[in-house]
Design a protein around this motif. Structure first.
Motif: not given
Length: 422
Positions: A299-317
Motif C-alpha cells: 500500500h502506498p501509505a505503508h511506512e513501517q520497517w523502513g518502507a518510507t524510503q522505499m516509497q519515496n524512491r519509487f515516487q521519484r523514479l
C-alpha cells in the motif's frame, strides 16, 4: 484485478573504490644498465570482467473494464516500474561484485503470441523472466520452456490453482494468491471479533474464486457466513451518467433484510458494484473484501520497517505511487539479484538454488525476511490489511500460531498442499 495505489522506495548508499599502482624506479642506474623502454613500463592490470545478468519482463495485455474510480486506472508502466527500481538496487551492489543487471521488456498485445515472445527472451540469453499475465498464459509459458534452464516469476496472477493442482516446477510466485489474501483479512476480522459475515458476491469466475477463498478462511479461523447474496444488476453507465441518486437508493435496498452480521464481505474483483457499497449499506456496518477494508501485498501509505524510503524512491523514479504488482515485480528482481550476488555467478543452477533456499536473505520492508515455500513456490510474506488511505494492520495477526512460522498461517500450508510439481 483489484487495483489500489501504492508506492515504494529504498535508499541505498553507493560508494566508489579507486585503486592505483605505485611504480618503483631505481635511485641510480648507469645508461648501459638501463632496461629497454618496454621493460621499464609498469604492467597494466586487466580490469575484472563484468558479468552480465539479463532479466526479462513479459507483459500480456488484457482487456479490463474501466474502473469505477479514476484513482484505480492502471498505469502504462504498472509492474515494469517496480522491476526497474529493483534493477537499480541490484546494480548498486553489482558495482562491487562486477555484475551488471539489465531489463528487457516484451509487451504482448491482446490476443498476441506470448509463447513466441518468451522464446525471443530465452533465445537472447534470458534465464530469469518475470511474467505479468493471466493464469492460462502463465501455464502455457511454463510448459513451453519445461526442462530448460529458465525460471519464471509470476508477478500478477492470484489463482490458487497455479500453486496447487496446476503448480509448475519452473514458476515462483511473488504475487500472493487469493487464499493468502482472504486468510489475512479473516485473521484481522476474527481478531476484532467481527465473526459474523454477510457475503455479497458477483457473478464472474473471479468473484466466485474469491468467494471460495472467503468460505475457506471462515472455516479456518472461526468466521460465520450468515448469508451469501448475489448482485445481478448492472449499475448505471459506470462513471458516466447521472446515476448517483439511483445508486444511493439501490445499495441500501440490495443489502436490506440480512441476518444480524458484523461486517459485509464483498467478492467483486471486476469492481462492478463493490466500490459503491461502503457507506451505502442498509445496516451501518463496515465493508471488507474486494472493497472497503482490503488485503494486499503493498500500500502506498505503508511506512513501517523502513518502507518510507522505499516509497519515496519509487515516487521519484515513476512519478506515481507504488501498487501491488510494482512491489511484486520489485521483489522478484531483488530475489534474482540476491541469488546472483551470493552465488557470485550468473549460471542458472547455483542462482536458482539460492533463490529457492530457505536461507535467502531478502529484505521486504515488512518486518521480516521473505522466502519461497518449497512445497508450492509461493513467496511467504506478511499481508497488509488496509483502508483506502491508511494501512489498518498487517497479518499474520497476534495469536494465530504456527509450529514453524506464523506467516504460514496465510495460504496453503505444507500438510494441506495439493501441489505435485509438473
Amino acid at each position: 484485478m483489484r487495483k489500489h495505489p501504492r508506492l515504494s522506495f529504498l535508499l541505498l548508499s553507493t560508494a566508489c573504490l579507486a585503486g592505483g599502482a605505485l611504480v618503483a624506479t631505481p635511485l641510480s642506474a648507469a645508461p648501459e644498465q638501463a632496461e629497454p623502454p618496454s621493460a621499464q613500463a609498469p604492467a597494466t592490470l586487466a580490469a575484472p570482467e563484468v558479468t552480465k545478468v539479463p532479466v526479462g519482463y513479459l507483459k500480456q495485455e488484457v482487456k479490463r473494464p474501466i474502473p469505477l474510480s479514476r484513482l484505480n486506472v492502471e498505469p502504462e508502466d504498472y509492474g515494469i516500474a517496480g522491476a526497474e527500481m529493483a534493477l537499480k538496487d541490484n546494480n548498486t551492489t553489482g558495482r562491487f561484485t562486477k555484475q551488471e543487471f539489465t531489463l528487457d521488456v516484451e509487451r504482448v498485445a491482446v490476443g498476441g503470441d506470448a509463447v513466441a515472445a518468451l522464446q525471443r527472451l530465452v533465445d537472447s540469453g534470458h534465464r530469469f523472466i518475470l511474467v505479468d499475465a493471466p493464469a492460462e498464459t502463465l501455464l502455457a509459458l511454463s510448459d513451453s520452456v519445461k526442462g530448460k534452464d529458465v525460471l519464471l516469476f509470476n508477478v500478477r496472477a492470484e489463482d490458487e490453482e497455479l500453486r496447487q493442482e496446476e503448480c509448475r516446477a519452473n514458476v515462483l510466485h511473488t504475487a500472493p494468491d487469493r487464499y493468502m489474501l482472504a486468510d489475512a483479512l479473516a485473521e484481522y476480522l476474527v481478531w476484532k471479533k467481527w465473526q459474523r459475515w454477510f457475503v455479497v458476491k458477483g457473478p464472474f469466475p473471479e468473484d466466485l474464486a474469491y468467494l471460495e477463498a472467503i468460505r475457506r478462511a471462515a472455516k479456518r479461523f472461526g468466521g460465520t457466513i450468515v448469508e451469501e447474496r448475489e448482485y445481478k444488476e448492472t449499475p448505471g453507465a459506470r462513471r458516466s451518467d447521472t446515476g448517483q441518486q439511483q445508486i444511493q437508493q439501490q445499495m441500501p435496498i440490495f443489502t436490506q433484510g440480512a441476518p444480524s452480521y458484523d461486517v459485509l464481505v464483498v467478492a467483486d474483483e471486476k469492481e462492478v458494484f463493490g466500490p459503491y457499497l461502503p457507506f451505502r449499506t442498509w445496516d451501518p456496518r463496515p465493508v471488507a473484501g474486494t472493497a472497503g477494508l482490503v488485503a494486499m501485498s503493498w500500500h502506498p501509505a505503508h511506512e513501517q520497517w523502513g518502507a518510507t524510503q522505499m516509497q519515496n524512491r519509487f515516487q521519484r523514479l515513476a512519478n506515481r505511487f507504488m501498487w501491488p504488482v510494482d512491489y511484486q515485480a520489485w521483489i522478484a528482481v531483488r530475489a534474482i539479484g540476491e541469488g546472483t550476488t551470493r552465488a557470485r555467478s550468473a549460471d542458472f543452477a547455483p542462482v536458482n538454488a539460492l533463490i529457492r533456499s530457505q536461507d535467502l536473505n531478502l529484505a521486504a520492508f515488512k518486518g521480516q525476511k521473505v522466502t519461497f515455500r518449497s512445497w508450492d513456490g509461493q513467496l511467504r510474506q506478511p499481508i497488509i490489511v488496509t483502508g483506502p488511505d491508511l494501512p489498518v494492520s498487517v497479518s499474520p495477526q497476534e495469536g494465530f500460531l504456527h509450529e514453524e512460522a506464523e506467516v504460514d498461517t496465510l495460504g496453503v500450508d505444507q500438510p494441506e498442499t495439493k501441489c505435485k510439481f509438473k
